[in-house]
Motif scaffolding. Structure first.
Motif, PDB file in Angstrom:
ATOM      1  N   VAL A  62      36.767  42.718  31.623  1.00 38.41           N
ATOM      2  CA  VAL A  62      35.764  43.600  31.981  1.00 38.41           C
ATOM      3  C   VAL A  62      35.552  43.876  33.754  1.00 38.41           C
ATOM      4  O   VAL A  62      35.606  42.739  34.186  1.00 38.41           O
ATOM      5  N   LEU A  63      35.503  45.071  33.901  1.00 45.75           N
ATOM      6  CA  LEU A  63      35.454  45.421  35.301  1.00 45.75           C
ATOM      7  C   LEU A  63      34.050  46.053  35.425  1.00 45.75           C
ATOM      8  O   LEU A  63      33.269  46.640  34.625  1.00 45.75           O
ATOM      9  N   THR A  64      33.313  45.335  36.573  1.00 50.76           N
ATOM     10  CA  THR A  64      31.959  45.706  36.930  1.00 50.76           C
ATOM     11  C   THR A  64      31.805  45.873  38.625  1.00 50.76           C
ATOM     12  O   THR A  64      32.714  45.622  39.263  1.00 50.76           O
ATOM     13  N   ALA A  65      30.544  45.878  38.969  1.00 52.28           N
ATOM     14  CA  ALA A  65      30.175  45.972  40.310  1.00 52.28           C
ATOM     15  C   ALA A  65      29.865  44.607  40.677  1.00 52.28           C
ATOM     16  O   ALA A  65      29.215  43.647  40.102  1.00 52.28           O
ATOM     17  N   ASP A 122      22.648  51.620  36.066  1.00 47.73           N
ATOM     18  CA  ASP A 122      23.700  52.163  35.756  1.00 47.73           C
ATOM     19  C   ASP A 122      24.732  51.696  36.478  1.00 47.73           C
ATOM     20  O   ASP A 122      26.246  51.595  36.066  1.00 47.73           O
ATOM     21  N   SER A 123      24.645  50.565  37.299  1.00 46.06           N
ATOM     22  CA  SER A 123      25.438  50.038  38.175  1.00 46.06           C
ATOM     23  C   SER A 123      26.583  49.313  37.376  1.00 46.06           C
ATOM     24  O   SER A 123      26.398  48.779  36.375  1.00 46.06           O
ATOM     25  N   GLY A 124      27.595  49.221  37.866  1.00 47.81           N
ATOM     26  CA  GLY A 124      28.984  48.472  37.318  1.00 47.81           C
ATOM     27  C   GLY A 124      29.695  49.314  36.334  1.00 47.81           C
ATOM     28  O   GLY A 124      30.709  48.998  35.812  1.00 47.81           O
ATOM     29  N   LEU A 137      35.497  41.395  38.594  1.00 50.00           N
ATOM     30  CA  LEU A 137      36.328  41.084  37.025  1.00 50.00           C
ATOM     31  C   LEU A 137      35.497  40.065  36.412  1.00 50.00           C
ATOM     32  O   LEU A 137      35.044  38.995  36.822  1.00 50.00           O
ATOM     33  N   LEU A 138      35.451  40.306  35.087  1.00 48.44           N
ATOM     34  CA  LEU A 138      34.787  39.178  34.213  1.00 48.44           C
ATOM     35  C   LEU A 138      35.789  38.819  33.049  1.00 48.44           C
ATOM     36  O   LEU A 138      36.271  39.732  32.444  1.00 48.44           O
TER      37      LEU A 138
END
Length: 262
Positions: free
Chosen positions: A63-66, A208-210, A118-119
């Motif tokens: 998973v892609l996030t901030a 909404d972040s990430g 990245l998770l």
């Protein structure tokens, strides 16, 4: 002039990515609205003690996030989520095994960039008609000015307003860097490794972040072109202060190398 920024907290393309089984409603409606259930099947809810951020499934176990979303020690992601207040059946809840923040991220300087993480999940998501990965853009690719892209998430419906209980989407046209970096816009606070979108009467907001900035490619597939990063401190819909996203195309080598090493 000192600008106050507000964080929005509360590789190789994957085969078969970016083609939702449930097609999103992409009529050019500027104001946000509830998304068609499961039409953004890569959208995830990132949760610790409660939902905090969004994210994007880019591979069955990644998973892609901030980066600024990572403030706790334990997280899970929920896929196939639509209504936060109801158990609807297809949800998949998976614990995060490893959190990898970009090495150049500085949590005291969001405008310095590198707001990306990245998770790695404890197990792979079960890909279905409701859970699918988004495509990653090619390294260095640019978006055109006014290109129609969509933000998705469960963030606040407006500054100081309630959080959405169902997944929302909003059309956010891309604002070219040459415009967004003008002094009466974001100026030097926005870098070439960022993407601006919106800036009129709709934007990202707290929660909404990430999450992804979703843009359709010439091949008809959906690409995660941005990771939601920040808005202006005066409010989510401040004129000439479009939502700023981490530009995913600038970080493809890091994403690819990180996924390969881990």
């Amino acid at each position: 002039m000192i600008l106050v920024l507000v964080l929005l907290m509360v590789v190789t393309t994957v085969s078969g990515c970016g083609v939702p089984s449930h097609r999103p409603d992409t009529s050019r409606v500027v104001n946000g609205k509830e998304a068609r259930p499961y039409s953004w099947p890569w959208q995830v809810s990132l949760e610790s003690f409660y939902p905090t951020c969004g994210g994007t499934l880019i591979a069955p176990n990644w998973v892609l996030t901030a980066a600024h979303c990572i403030t706790f020690h334990t997280y899970r992601v929920v896929l196939a989520e639509h209504d936060m207040n109801r158990e609807e059946g297809p949800e998949q809840s998976i614990m995060v095994a490893k959190m990898i923040i970009h090495p150049n991220w500085n949590d005291n300087c969001v405008s310095c960039g590198n707001d990306i993480a990245l998770l790695k999940l404890e197990k792979s998501a079960v890909v279905s008609d409701k859970v699918q990965p988004a495509c990653l853009p090619q390294h260095g690719v640019s978006l055109s000015h006014d290109q129609p892209c969509y933000i998705t998430g469960w963030g606040r419906l407006y500054s100081g307003g309630p959080r959405a209980t169902t997944l929302q989407q909003a059309l956010l046209p891309v604002v070219d860097h040459s415009v967004c970096s003008q002094s009466d816009w974001w100026g030097s606070s926005v870098r070439a490794t960022m993407v601006c979108a919106g800036g009129d009467n709709k934007s990202a907001c707290h929660g909404d972040s990430g999450g992804p900035l979703n843009c359709v490619g010439k091949d008809g597939r959906w690409y995660v072109e941005g990771v939601t990063s920040f808005v202006d401190g005066r409010g989510c819909n401040t004129p000439k202060k479009p939502t700023v996203f981490t530009r995913v195309a600038s970080f493809i080598p890091w994403i690819s190398e990180t996924m390969a090493r881990n």
